[in-house]
Design an enzyme around this catalytic site. Structure first.
Site, PDB file in Angstrom:
ATOM      1  CG  HIS A 101      -1.986   1.070   1.142  1.00  0.00           C
ATOM      2  ND1 HIS A 101      -1.745   2.362   1.518  1.00  0.00           N
ATOM      3  CD2 HIS A 101      -3.268   1.026   0.703  1.00  0.00           C
ATOM      4  CE1 HIS A 101      -2.844   3.086   1.335  1.00  0.00           C
ATOM      5  NE2 HIS A 101      -3.777   2.296   0.834  1.00  0.00           N
ATOM      6  CD  GLU A 169      -5.476   1.248  -2.910  1.00  0.00           C
ATOM      7  OE1 GLU A 169      -6.542   1.233  -2.302  1.00  0.00           O
ATOM      8  OE2 GLU A 169      -4.373   1.159  -2.356  1.00  0.00           O
TER       9      GLU A 169
END
Length: 259
Positions: A101, A169
């Site tokens: 992430h 993302e």
């Protein structure tokens, strides 16, 4: 491309323990009564903190909801203070592990080499990595697509085969008021889909979108992604239910096309 649609939620570190337990109970009830989730047409997954993993596994044991972890160690055992291995996570019922992430990369200095090691650790222990990829700065879609496909291949270099859930993302869209433009997401997602489809041993792999995702986005993307990765929007189970309904409609449409 699978007919199944995936909808996931990362709780990050927003909930305390008691609050997380209450949220699990509400989402477990929601999932158990949702036709598309109950039938398996929609895969619903929840990624809580490490301390919340065991209560989550317990709360969702009689539901189709899949529990994931927000991180995973590069190694399976040894003198690694503070780390949690993929081997142990799999042992207690975790089935997904979020890897790479943007916050892990930015706040904790995770390099692409570390992301690759964590991806390999997840796969060799039977966990599906939720592999987070995205360009840092806003660029043209073609440039973004080339960058995230490069990130994908780097993360999987040397990893064993297995299902991978690629979460696109774009870093510049995380926490923003609006998601990235639909045309941008669709173009990058299609490039990722082509790369994922070419992975050896990657049957069942999916491409989902995260980054200020919310209601209406799945329909707007018109099948370009296999689902959404939600954040604070899904703290309200009623809001999560809205996206699950949309995911169910998309799954039904995909099933019709396949038939």
């Amino acid at each position: 491309m699978s007919a199944r649609v995936s909808v996931g939620v990362s709780l990050k570190m927003y909930f305390g323990h008691a609050e997380a337990r209450r949220w699990f109970a509400r989402v477990a009830e929601l999932a158990a009564g949702h036709p598309a989730v109950a039938s398996g047409a929609v895969e619903c997954f929840v990624i809580p903190t490490y301390l919340q993993v065991l209560p989550a596994v317990e709360a969702f044991v009689d539901t189709p909801v899949v529990v994931g972890a927000q991180d995973v160690a590069t190694e399976d055992s040894g003198p690694f203070t503070g780390e949690v291995s993929a081997r142990e996570l799999a042992e207690v019922g975790v089935r997904l592990a979020e890897v790479g992430h943007a916050e892990r990369r930015r706040l904790f200095g995770e390099t692409e080499a570390v992301v690759a090691k964590k991806t390999a650790a997840a796969l060799r222990n039977g966990l599906t990595p939720v592999l987070c990829l995205g360009e840092i700065e806003r660029v043209e879609a073609t440039d973004a697509a080339a960058e995230v496909v490069r990130q994908l291949h780097t993360a999987l270099d040397g990893a064993p085969g297995g299902r991978v859930m690629v979460a696109y993302e774009p870093v510049w869209a995380i926490g923003a008021q609006e998601p990235a433009p639909v045309e941008h997401i669709a173009a990058v997602a299609r490039a990722l889909r082509a790369a994922v489809d070419a992975l050896p041993g990657g049957d069942g792999s999916t491409v989902i979108y995260g980054g200020s995702a919310g209601p209406g986005l799945l329909a707007a993307l018109d099948g370009a992604v296999d689902g959404l990765f939600l954040g604070r929007f899904a703290h309200d189970p009623a809001a999560l239910a809205t996206v699950l309904d949309e995911a169910g409609a998309l799954a039904a449409l995909r099933q019709e096309v396949r038939a």
